[in-house]
Design a protein around this motif. Structure first.
Motif, short mmCIF file in Angstrom:
data_model
loop_
_atom_site.label_atom_id
_atom_site.label_comp_id
_atom_site.label_asym_id
_atom_site.label_seq_id
_atom_site.Cartn_x
_atom_site.Cartn_y
_atom_site.Cartn_z
N ALA A 104 0.82 -1.21 0.00
CA ALA A 104 0.00 0.00 0.00
C ALA A 104 0.86 1.26 0.00
O ALA A 104 1.98 1.27 0.54
CB ALA A 104 -0.92 0.00 1.21
N PRO A 105 0.35 2.35 -0.57
CA PRO A 105 1.07 3.62 -0.47
C PRO A 105 1.04 4.12 0.97
O PRO A 105 0.22 3.66 1.78
CB PRO A 105 0.27 4.54 -1.40
CG PRO A 105 -1.08 3.92 -1.49
CD PRO A 105 -0.88 2.44 -1.37
N LYS A 157 -10.61 -8.27 -5.16
CA LYS A 157 -9.74 -7.48 -6.03
C LYS A 157 -10.54 -6.50 -6.88
O LYS A 157 -10.09 -5.40 -7.18
CB LYS A 157 -8.94 -8.44 -6.91
CG LYS A 157 -7.90 -7.83 -7.82
CD LYS A 157 -7.16 -8.95 -8.54
CE LYS A 157 -6.10 -8.43 -9.49
NZ LYS A 157 -5.35 -9.55 -10.13
N GLU A 158 -11.75 -6.89 -7.24
CA GLU A 158 -12.59 -6.06 -8.11
C GLU A 158 -13.61 -5.21 -7.36
O GLU A 158 -14.08 -4.21 -7.89
CB GLU A 158 -13.35 -6.97 -9.09
CG GLU A 158 -12.46 -7.71 -10.06
CD GLU A 158 -13.25 -8.64 -10.97
OE1 GLU A 158 -14.50 -8.65 -10.85
OE2 GLU A 158 -12.63 -9.35 -11.78
N THR A 163 -8.79 -3.15 -1.18
CA THR A 163 -8.05 -4.02 -2.09
C THR A 163 -7.89 -3.37 -3.46
O THR A 163 -6.81 -3.43 -4.07
CB THR A 163 -8.79 -5.36 -2.25
OG1 THR A 163 -9.22 -5.82 -0.97
CG2 THR A 163 -7.89 -6.42 -2.85
N ILE A 164 -8.95 -2.73 -3.94
CA ILE A 164 -8.87 -2.03 -5.22
C ILE A 164 -7.77 -0.98 -5.18
O ILE A 164 -6.96 -0.85 -6.11
CB ILE A 164 -10.23 -1.38 -5.55
CG1 ILE A 164 -11.29 -2.45 -5.84
CG2 ILE A 164 -10.10 -0.42 -6.73
CD1 ILE A 164 -12.70 -1.91 -5.95
N ASN A 170 -0.19 -0.61 -7.46
CA ASN A 170 0.87 -1.49 -7.97
C ASN A 170 0.64 -1.89 -9.43
O ASN A 170 1.34 -2.77 -9.95
CB ASN A 170 0.95 -2.76 -7.11
CG ASN A 170 1.43 -2.47 -5.72
OD1 ASN A 170 2.63 -2.43 -5.46
ND2 ASN A 170 0.50 -2.26 -4.79
N ALA A 171 -0.28 -1.23 -10.08
CA ALA A 171 -0.69 -1.65 -11.43
C ALA A 171 0.46 -1.63 -12.43
O ALA A 171 0.45 -2.42 -13.40
CB ALA A 171 -1.82 -0.74 -11.92
#
Length: 214
Positions: A104-105, A157-158, A163-164, A170-171
């Motif tokens: 996470a940021p 995830k979606e 989580t999104i 990290n995309a």
């Protein structure tokens, strides 16, 4: 649901998309509510506006916990009821948030970990002498709708906000995305108590109730 029993209910959330989803579910069940976009740390309601103030795994995600707790108490009338449901640090969701933390940021300055709301002594300290009749009980909810740990991961995830956000951060790094994929599936696998062909998990939460002092 209180609204179905005739209560005058106002639903509040910071995210418009969640309010839209709530409206759809309410319409399907025939419940009539008022909907208000708002920040848990600055609720758009007057002092002592409600007889009962409830949060279901919502206020725990406000970054500044004392400010959010102060707001819950402020909008509750003296003698009114307070109910807060939060995931515990040691339960599945608490562990999932911890597993995502390395990906996470950095959080906003002064932000506190959401699962702290699942510690009864921590919440009692947030409420202080402004609440009485405090009761805290750990319970579990059985989650058995996912055929595999990977199916659980892909659903969250979606559809799950935290989580999104982590995946979005990290995309541009396929290796980190793949690592996060493995970590979340492995976490679900270690908590799976089901038999072959079904993934069954027990997620622990804290139900804390209290009354605002006069």
């Amino acid at each position: 649901m209180p609204a179905l029993a005739g209560a005058d209910v106002v639903a509040c959330d910071l995210t418009p998309a969640l309010l839209d989803a709530g409206r759809r579910l309410a319409e399907e069940s025939g419940a009539r509510l008022r909907w208000q976009e708002g920040d848990a740390e600055a609720l758009p309601f007057g002092d002592a506006a409600f007889d009962t103030v409830l949060s279901c795994v919502g206020v725990m995600f406000a970054p500044h916990h004392q400010r959010a707790a102060d707001e819950l108490l402020r909008v509750c009338r003296p003698g009114g009821a307070l109910g807060v449901l939060s995931w515990t640090p040691q339960g599945f969701l608490g562990r999932m948030l911890a597993a995502m933390k390395p990906y996470a940021p950095p959080p906003p300055p002064g932000a506190q970990p959401p699962p702290l709301w699942g510690d009864p002594e921590y919440v009692r300290a947030l409420l202080g002498d402004r609440a009485t009749d405090v009761s805290a009980e750990r319970r579990t909810v059985v989650v058995d709708r996912f055929p595999t740990p990977e199916a659980f991961r892909d659903y969250f995830k979606e559809r799950y906000g935290p989580t999104i956000s982590v995946y979005r951060a990290n995309a541009e790094d396929p290796e980190r995305v793949a690592s996060l994929d493995r970590d979340l599936a492995d976490l679900a696998r270690t908590h799976d108590v089901g038999t072959a062909g079904a993934t069954v998990m027990e997620w622990e939460y804290l139900l804390l109730t209290a009354r605002r002092t006069d």
